[in-house]
Enzyme design. Structure first.
Site: not given
Ligand code: PEP
Length: 241
Positions: A4-6, A88, A90, A158, A164, A203, A224-225
């Site tokens: 997930n590049w956001k 998600h 967010e 999640e 994050g 994370s 994500g990150g």
């Molecule tokens: C996400 O936003 O779906 C996610 C898992 O982010 P991160 O890996 O950065 O915690």
């Protein structure tokens, strides 16, 4: 393995370069890899990687068309994306409700794509002991409105506090929730639990991925990150494979 590049990267050239680096790096790895770029880069990324890599969208508007400024419908995504993330945290945090997420999942399915249904509790909900109640409610609202023969889903557990934050769930805690979610899928429709995939997200890094991939009910990760660096994401895909 879902990236997930956001709202990254800033430039189309960087998005295409990242996608191509991942596509080259995962050759021979026995894991299904899906990249979810920002909507504006979907077309360029899909064209660059071709059928080698799955493409996903980060959200969708469930309406068929109309006066929805800035939005993208499932009709528009069909043929471009195979997956769409819905729910998600967010976006839930920005006001998306369980009902809207359910309608998104229906529209995604109706257009032949697979919803990646993100569920997870906040830190306060966890402290109050409500984790399972929250994720059952979030998943249940989706299952209730999908047709009986809707086909497999991807469910991403999640925990909101883990996204994050650099503080992932433990493998054992994630497994306990994943097993409970699989139980919910099983009680909804025979076969759904076996055919659907359950991911952990929050994370995940190359250093902690083994904790999750070793768990019985965790089939992969939503990242994500750590998906914004090709080498790291490739290492994660290798670990998953
Ligand atoms: C996400 O936003 O779906 C996610 C898992 O982010 P991160 O890996 O950065 O915690």
């Amino acid at each position: 393995m879902v990236a997930n590049w956001k709202m990254n990267p800033d430039r189309q050239t960087d998005a295409v370069a990242l996608a191509l680096a991942v596509a080259d790096g995962v050759v021979g790895i026995d894991a299904e890899v899906v990249l979810c770029p920002p909507t504006i880069w979907l077309l360029a990324v899909a064209a660059a990687v071709g059928p080698r890599i799955g493409i996903g969208a980060q959200t969708v508007n469930p309406a068929p068309r109309g006066a929805f400024t800035g939005e993208t419908s499932a009709t528009m995504l069909e043929g471009l994306a195979a997956y769409v993330i819905v729910g998600h945290s967010e976006r839930r945090g920005a006001g998306e409700t369980d009902g809207l997420v359910a309608r998104q999942a229906v529209s995604v399915r109706a257009h032949g794509m697979v919803p990646i249904v993100a569920v997870g509790e906040t830190a306060d909900e966890r402290t109050a002991g409500h984790t399972l109640a929250v994720v059952f409610r979030q998943l249940g609202t989706v299952l209730d409105v999908l047709a009986a023969d809707h086909g497999p889903l991807v469910v991403a557990y999640e925990p909101v506090w883990a996204i994050g934050s650099g503080t992932p769930a433990t493998g054992a805690d994630a497994q306990a929730v994943a097993a409970a979610l699989r139980g919910e899928l099983r009680s909804h429709a025979r076969g759904l639990a076996d055919d659907s995939r359950i991911l952990y997200g929050g994370s995940v890094t190359a250093a902690n991925a083994h904790e999750f991939f070793g768990q019985l009910d965790i089939d992969g990760a939503l990242v994500g990150g750590a998906s914004l660096e090709a080498e790291t994401f490739i290492a994660l895909a290798r670990a998953a494979g």
